[in-house]
Design an enzyme around this catalytic site. Sequence first.
Site, short mmCIF file in Angstrom:
data_model
loop_
_atom_site.label_atom_id
_atom_site.label_comp_id
_atom_site.label_asym_id
_atom_site.label_seq_id
_atom_site.Cartn_x
_atom_site.Cartn_y
_atom_site.Cartn_z
CG ASN A 32 1.78 -12.50 106.19
OD1 ASN A 32 1.70 -12.90 104.96
ND2 ASN A 32 2.95 -12.67 106.57
CD GLU A 87 6.76 -12.89 105.89
OE1 GLU A 87 5.29 -12.78 105.62
OE2 GLU A 87 6.89 -14.15 106.22
CG ASP A 134 10.01 -19.00 98.46
OD1 ASP A 134 10.00 -20.13 98.04
OD2 ASP A 134 9.10 -18.36 98.97
CG HIS A 153 3.91 -14.45 102.88
ND1 HIS A 153 4.44 -14.82 103.59
CD2 HIS A 153 3.81 -15.56 101.92
CE1 HIS A 153 4.20 -16.15 103.87
NE2 HIS A 153 3.78 -16.71 102.79
C1 F6R Z 1 6.40 -20.63 98.90
C2 F6R Z 1 6.04 -19.38 98.94
C3 F6R Z 1 4.98 -19.07 99.88
C4 F6R Z 1 3.80 -19.83 99.88
C5 F6R Z 1 2.63 -19.17 100.95
C6 F6R Z 1 1.51 -20.10 100.90
O1 F6R Z 1 7.47 -21.05 97.97
O2 F6R Z 1 6.40 -18.78 98.14
O3 F6R Z 1 4.68 -17.74 99.72
O4 F6R Z 1 3.22 -19.99 98.76
O5 F6R Z 1 3.31 -19.19 102.12
O6 F6R Z 1 1.73 -21.44 101.44
P1 F6R Z 1 0.67 -22.50 101.51
O7 F6R Z 1 0.45 -22.82 100.20
O8 F6R Z 1 1.54 -23.60 102.21
O9 F6R Z 1 -0.42 -22.19 102.19
#
Ligand code: F6R
Length: 255
Positions: free
Chosen positions: A136, A143, A67, A138
């Site tokens: 959450n 989301e 992403d 995701h």
């Molecule tokens: C980032 C992504 C997000 C993160 C998630 C956890 O490329 O796809 O889904 O993996 O938000 O983020 P952290 O690792 O910072 O807790």
Amino acid sequence: MEVIVKKDYTEISKLAAKKIADVIKSKSKPVIGLATGSTPLGTYKELVNLHKDEGLDWSKVITFNLDEYVGIDPSHDQSYYYFMRENLFKSVNIKKENIHVPNGIAKDISAFCKWYEDEIIKNGGIDVQLLGIGGNGHIAFNEPGSSLGSRTRVKTLDEQTRKDNARFFKSMDEVPKYAVTMGIGTIMDARELILLANKETKADAIAKTVEGPVTAMVPATIVQMHPKATIIIDKPAAGKLSREYPEEPRIFNIK
Ligand code: F6R
């Protein structure tokens, strides 16, 4: 789905890096799906070490990131392109033309999303996709409520996700509202998934992902349906699981 509970973050990172390195070594044209965020930082550090100390060769590796924020230029220090360059790409011998990070400033984002999907297929599909998980539930920026069959597209970020990521920006106003993200269907097409989580802030999401029902309201639960998925977590992230899980991968020596 295999769940492995390691004692700490270093152990998670080492195992994830080893699994990715094994794929890189076993394929003539390995296609690796990458994630950003704080969780995979240790894995990238280990992969850089494997390159420097053991000569892990990235010259044939093709990467696709999950992403990117919409409206953020790749040179911005909070862009995911910048993150990948700083934490992995600049320290290994990957070819620039083999790197794919969604383009958050494309003039025609829908056309870009289609191109990204086609490009994954053209390269033979993703061999292994690394994933983090949001508090959450995701995965990538799919989301809660995202279609379980979705493809690469623009998604509105949840307010909670924006708050979680606000620490990286000067003010809440600067936190992007949208992201280009691989869809859940795109992720599920990868031949192997590795989902990482550490810290107790992820314990709820992990308990739902591993032991809860599959639901679009917790997108990571779809991983239960994948034929080859490994969830590698530390003890705090495993804190709300009701069953016991091993510390080592299962090894089958079938001759
Ligand atoms: C980032 C992504 C997000 C993160 C998630 C956890 O490329 O796809 O889904 O993996 O938000 O983020 P952290 O690792 O910072 O807790």
